[in-house]
Design an enzyme around this catalytic site. Structure first.
Site, PDB file in Angstrom:
ATOM      1  N   ARG A  89      80.786 -11.744   5.851  1.00 19.27           N
ATOM      2  CA  ARG A  89      80.886 -12.531   5.020  1.00 19.27           C
ATOM      3  C   ARG A  89      80.076 -13.927   4.577  1.00 19.27           C
ATOM      4  O   ARG A  89      80.715 -14.692   4.232  1.00 19.27           O
ATOM      5  CB  ARG A  89      82.590 -13.053   5.634  1.00 19.27           C
ATOM      6  CG  ARG A  89      83.657 -12.987   5.584  1.00 19.27           C
ATOM      7  CD  ARG A  89      84.789 -13.246   6.548  1.00 19.27           C
ATOM      8  NE  ARG A  89      86.110 -14.126   6.148  1.00 19.27           N
ATOM      9  CZ  ARG A  89      86.834 -12.767   6.035  1.00 19.27           C
ATOM     10  NH1 ARG A  89      86.778 -12.086   6.824  1.00 19.27           N
ATOM     11  NH2 ARG A  89      88.440 -13.232   5.903  1.00 19.27           N
ATOM     12  N   ARG A 146      91.681 -20.517   3.002  1.00 16.43           N
ATOM     13  CA  ARG A 146      90.538 -18.896   3.282  1.00 16.43           C
ATOM     14  C   ARG A 146      89.986 -18.814   1.653  1.00 16.43           C
ATOM     15  O   ARG A 146      88.729 -18.356   1.638  1.00 16.43           O
ATOM     16  CB  ARG A 146      91.778 -18.056   3.248  1.00 16.43           C
ATOM     17  CG  ARG A 146      91.620 -17.948   4.874  1.00 16.43           C
ATOM     18  CD  ARG A 146      93.240 -17.455   5.283  1.00 16.43           C
ATOM     19  NE  ARG A 146      92.750 -16.467   4.973  1.00 16.43           N
ATOM     20  CZ  ARG A 146      94.265 -15.405   4.639  1.00 16.43           C
ATOM     21  NH1 ARG A 146      95.462 -16.084   4.853  1.00 16.43           N
ATOM     22  NH2 ARG A 146      94.388 -14.067   4.568  1.00 16.43           N
ATOM     23  N   ARG A 189     102.780 -11.139   2.918  1.00 20.51           N
ATOM     24  CA  ARG A 189     102.534  -9.520   3.800  1.00 20.51           C
ATOM     25  C   ARG A 189     103.281  -9.801   5.029  1.00 20.51           C
ATOM     26  O   ARG A 189     103.592 -11.068   5.752  1.00 20.51           O
ATOM     27  CB  ARG A 189     101.293  -9.833   3.923  1.00 20.51           C
ATOM     28  CG  ARG A 189     100.458  -9.085   4.769  1.00 20.51           C
ATOM     29  CD  ARG A 189      99.215  -9.048   5.303  1.00 20.51           C
ATOM     30  NE  ARG A 189      98.944  -9.949   5.037  1.00 20.51           N
ATOM     31  CZ  ARG A 189      97.755 -10.448   5.249  1.00 20.51           C
ATOM     32  NH1 ARG A 189      96.025  -9.462   4.985  1.00 20.51           N
ATOM     33  NH2 ARG A 189      96.301 -12.076   5.244  1.00 20.51           N
ATOM     34  N   ARG A 245     101.697 -13.696   9.611  1.00 22.61           N
ATOM     35  CA  ARG A 245     100.104 -13.979  10.022  1.00 22.61           C
ATOM     36  C   ARG A 245      99.919 -15.416  10.074  1.00 22.61           C
ATOM     37  O   ARG A 245     100.818 -15.825   8.876  1.00 22.61           O
ATOM     38  CB  ARG A 245      98.595 -13.413   9.496  1.00 22.61           C
ATOM     39  CG  ARG A 245      98.812 -12.393   9.940  1.00 22.61           C
ATOM     40  CD  ARG A 245      97.167 -11.523   8.742  1.00 22.61           C
ATOM     41  NE  ARG A 245      96.256 -12.451   8.706  1.00 22.61           N
ATOM     42  CZ  ARG A 245      95.113 -11.599   7.875  1.00 22.61           C
ATOM     43  NH1 ARG A 245      95.238 -10.936   7.768  1.00 22.61           N
ATOM     44  NH2 ARG A 245      94.583 -12.953   7.672  1.00 22.61           N
ATOM     45  N   LYS A 278      92.003  -4.995   1.064  1.00 21.78           N
ATOM     46  CA  LYS A 278      90.512  -4.378   2.130  1.00 21.78           C
ATOM     47  C   LYS A 278      91.274  -3.561   3.481  1.00 21.78           C
ATOM     48  O   LYS A 278      91.085  -2.928   3.789  1.00 21.78           O
ATOM     49  CB  LYS A 278      89.742  -5.246   2.847  1.00 21.78           C
ATOM     50  CG  LYS A 278      89.248  -6.298   1.608  1.00 21.78           C
ATOM     51  CD  LYS A 278      87.868  -7.336   2.017  1.00 21.78           C
ATOM     52  CE  LYS A 278      88.690  -8.298   3.443  1.00 21.78           C
ATOM     53  NZ  LYS A 278      89.385  -8.898   2.729  1.00 21.78           N
TER      54      LYS A 278
HETATM   55  P1  AP5 Z   1      95.325  -6.739   2.954  1.00 23.99           P
HETATM   56  O1  AP5 Z   1      95.323  -4.727   2.950  1.00 23.99           O
HETATM   57  O2  AP5 Z   1      96.136  -7.583   4.215  1.00 23.99           O
HETATM   58  O3  AP5 Z   1      94.716  -7.176   2.169  1.00 23.99           O
HETATM   59  P2  AP5 Z   1      92.812  -7.948   2.635  1.00 23.99           P
HETATM   60  O4  AP5 Z   1      92.018  -7.855   2.348  1.00 23.99           O
HETATM   61  O5  AP5 Z   1      92.886  -6.741   4.115  1.00 23.99           O
HETATM   62  O6  AP5 Z   1      93.471  -9.211   3.236  1.00 23.99           O
HETATM   63  P3  AP5 Z   1      93.154  -9.747   4.570  1.00 23.99           P
HETATM   64  O7  AP5 Z   1      94.121 -11.612   4.770  1.00 23.99           O
HETATM   65  O8  AP5 Z   1      93.280  -9.396   5.731  1.00 23.99           O
HETATM   66  O9  AP5 Z   1      91.541 -10.719   4.562  1.00 23.99           O
HETATM   67  P4  AP5 Z   1      90.810 -11.453   5.020  1.00 23.99           P
HETATM   68  O10 AP5 Z   1      89.326 -11.601   4.604  1.00 23.99           O
HETATM   69  O11 AP5 Z   1      91.519 -13.007   4.585  1.00 23.99           O
HETATM   70  O12 AP5 Z   1      90.939 -11.732   7.104  1.00 23.99           O
HETATM   71  P5  AP5 Z   1      90.575 -11.383   7.879  1.00 23.99           P
HETATM   72  O13 AP5 Z   1      91.907 -10.942   8.418  1.00 23.99           O
HETATM   73  O14 AP5 Z   1      89.309 -10.702   7.649  1.00 23.99           O
HETATM   74  O15 AP5 Z   1      96.746  -6.748   1.732  1.00 23.99           O
HETATM   75  C1  AP5 Z   1      97.575  -8.076   1.577  1.00 23.99           C
HETATM   76  C2  AP5 Z   1      98.553  -7.434   1.087  1.00 23.99           C
HETATM   77  O16 AP5 Z   1      98.695  -6.853   0.024  1.00 23.99           O
HETATM   78  C3  AP5 Z   1      99.415  -6.738   1.959  1.00 23.99           C
HETATM   79  O17 AP5 Z   1     100.881  -6.975   1.858  1.00 23.99           O
HETATM   80  C4  AP5 Z   1      99.848  -5.634   0.914  1.00 23.99           C
HETATM   81  O18 AP5 Z   1     100.308  -4.561   1.445  1.00 23.99           O
HETATM   82  C5  AP5 Z   1      99.896  -5.707  -0.097  1.00 23.99           C
HETATM   83  N1  AP5 Z   1      98.907  -4.744  -1.397  1.00 23.99           N
HETATM   84  C6  AP5 Z   1      97.423  -4.387  -1.044  1.00 23.99           C
HETATM   85  N2  AP5 Z   1      97.146  -3.217  -1.662  1.00 23.99           N
HETATM   86  C7  AP5 Z   1      98.286  -3.546  -2.709  1.00 23.99           C
HETATM   87  C8  AP5 Z   1      97.608  -3.387  -3.995  1.00 23.99           C
HETATM   88  N3  AP5 Z   1      96.743  -3.001  -4.517  1.00 23.99           N
HETATM   89  N4  AP5 Z   1      99.450  -3.344  -4.800  1.00 23.99           N
HETATM   90  C9  AP5 Z   1      99.786  -4.904  -4.715  1.00 23.99           C
HETATM   91  N5  AP5 Z   1      99.612  -4.978  -3.219  1.00 23.99           N
HETATM   92  C10 AP5 Z   1      98.689  -4.718  -2.467  1.00 23.99           C
HETATM   93  O19 AP5 Z   1      89.776 -12.755   8.472  1.00 23.99           O
HETATM   94  C11 AP5 Z   1      91.046 -13.759   9.238  1.00 23.99           C
HETATM   95  C12 AP5 Z   1      90.521 -14.747   9.454  1.00 23.99           C
HETATM   96  O20 AP5 Z   1      89.610 -14.457  10.988  1.00 23.99           O
HETATM   97  C13 AP5 Z   1      89.473 -15.298   8.604  1.00 23.99           C
HETATM   98  O21 AP5 Z   1      89.977 -16.704   8.133  1.00 23.99           O
HETATM   99  C14 AP5 Z   1      88.602 -16.227   9.915  1.00 23.99           C
HETATM  100  O22 AP5 Z   1      88.436 -16.594  10.132  1.00 23.99           O
HETATM  101  C15 AP5 Z   1      87.958 -14.840  10.718  1.00 23.99           C
HETATM  102  N6  AP5 Z   1      86.854 -14.147  10.544  1.00 23.99           N
HETATM  103  C16 AP5 Z   1      87.203 -12.276  10.399  1.00 23.99           C
HETATM  104  N7  AP5 Z   1      85.979 -12.385   9.676  1.00 23.99           N
HETATM  105  C17 AP5 Z   1      85.218 -13.084   9.627  1.00 23.99           C
HETATM  106  C18 AP5 Z   1      83.947 -13.078   9.462  1.00 23.99           C
HETATM  107  N8  AP5 Z   1      82.712 -11.605   9.403  1.00 23.99           N
HETATM  108  N9  AP5 Z   1      83.315 -14.052   9.928  1.00 23.99           N
HETATM  109  C19 AP5 Z   1      83.911 -15.518  10.103  1.00 23.99           C
HETATM  110  N10 AP5 Z   1      85.293 -15.296  11.012  1.00 23.99           N
HETATM  111  C20 AP5 Z   1      85.600 -14.434  10.609  1.00 23.99           C
HETATM  112 MG    MG Z   2      92.559  -7.747   5.622  1.00 20.62          MG
END
Ligand code: AP5
Ligand code: MG
Length: 214
Positions: free
Chosen positions: A88, A171, A127, A160, A13
């Site tokens: 979410r 997660r 990552r 991270r 994402k």
């Molecule tokens: P990346 O693009 O970083 O993936 P992502 O989908 O953004 O994954 P996240 O881990 O950031 O998602 P998340 O939802 O767990 O975390 P968030 O920060 O939102 O890519 C991942 C890896 O894959 C990278 O190494 C990249 O290079 C690689 N990659 C990408 N595309 C590729 C491809 N096509 N092929 C191969 N490799 C590829 O949330 C974190 C925390 O915040 C949550 O756990 C929660 O505690 C809190 N939080 C955030 N939002 C909310 C909400 N709305 N409600 C409640 N709590 C929340």
């Molecule tokens: Mg992300």
């Protein structure tokens, strides 16, 4: 252009949001990035949510909706935005419906990026993220040219806190229980699309571009 990127942790994402942002010049709104910035600043909000993020659990819906409502009213969101990691939960989606209605926004596109769970752990344990500019790397598919240094800004790359295998599994479980039901929520309307996130980053982006320009 108003976009929601939906999908499990690690499906790409953030990677795709940054590509959309560069191409269409609309801001990426990542609730995860906003929360991590508050934790880094050690603000009252950051201190309140630090342990929740470390455990990979969800921050409360009320708090998240307050943050997003405020952010969407900033000037750079006037012509569109990319929601990354929000909504979410069903209450967050309902809260967003209310916010968008008040803002007069009706043309929302919801894009689900799908990657099988077995690939996600491998992606997330490899990552690394630039602590200065937020560029996302992967030690296997997109490593930096010098170890632990960002190609774009020279900043240090970090792992991270929630990218440990046990926390990733937590997660993924929470995604399955609380966030996956949003697929059905949005599928009922005709602005829901799905892309295969297992393709190369460029191929995923092409898929998203086709959806956005259709
Ligand atoms: P990346 O693009 O970083 O993936 P992502 O989908 O953004 O994954 P996240 O881990 O950031 O998602 P998340 O939802 O767990 O975390 P968030 O920060 O939102 O890519 C991942 C890896 O894959 C990278 O190494 C990249 O290079 C690689 N990659 C990408 N595309 C590729 C491809 N096509 N092929 C191969 N490799 C590829 O949330 C974190 C925390 O915040 C949550 O756990 C929660 O505690 C809190 N939080 C955030 N939002 C909310 C909400 N709305 N409600 C409640 N709590 C929340
Ligand atoms: Mg992300």
């Amino acid at each position: 252009m108003y976009i929601i990127l939906l999908g499990a942790p690690g499906v790409g994402k953030g990677t795709q949001a940054k590509m959309i942002m560069e191409h269409y010049h609309i801001p990426q709104i990542s609730t995860g990035d906003i929360l991590r910035a508050e934790i880094k600043k050690e603000s009252p909000l950051g201190l309140q949510v630090k342990s929740v993020l470390e455990r990979g659990e969800l921050v409360s819906d009320d708090l998240i909706l307050q943050i997003v409502d405020q952010r969407l009213h900033e000037a750079d969101c006037a012509k569109g935005f990319i929601l990354d990691g929000f909504p979410r939960t069903i209450p967050q989606a309902q809260g967003l419906d209310d916010i968008l209605k008040k803002m007069g926004i009706h043309d929302l596109k919801v894009i689900e990026i799908h990657v099988p769970a077995e690939d996600i752990i491998q992606r997330l344990t490899n990552r690394r993220v630039c602590s200065q500019c937020g560029t996302i790397y992967n030690l296997i598919v997109s490593p930096p040219s010098q170890p632990d240094i960002c190609d774009k800004c020279g900043g240090p790359l970090l792992q991270r806190d929630d990218d440990k295998e046990e926390t990733i599994k937590n997660r993924l479980g929470i995604y399955h229980d609380s966030t996956a039901p949003l697929i059905e929520y949005y599928q009922e309307e005709n602005h829901f699309f799905k892309v295969d996130g297992k393709q190369s980053m460029e191929a995923v982006f092409e898929g998203i571009r086709t959806i956005l320009e259709s």
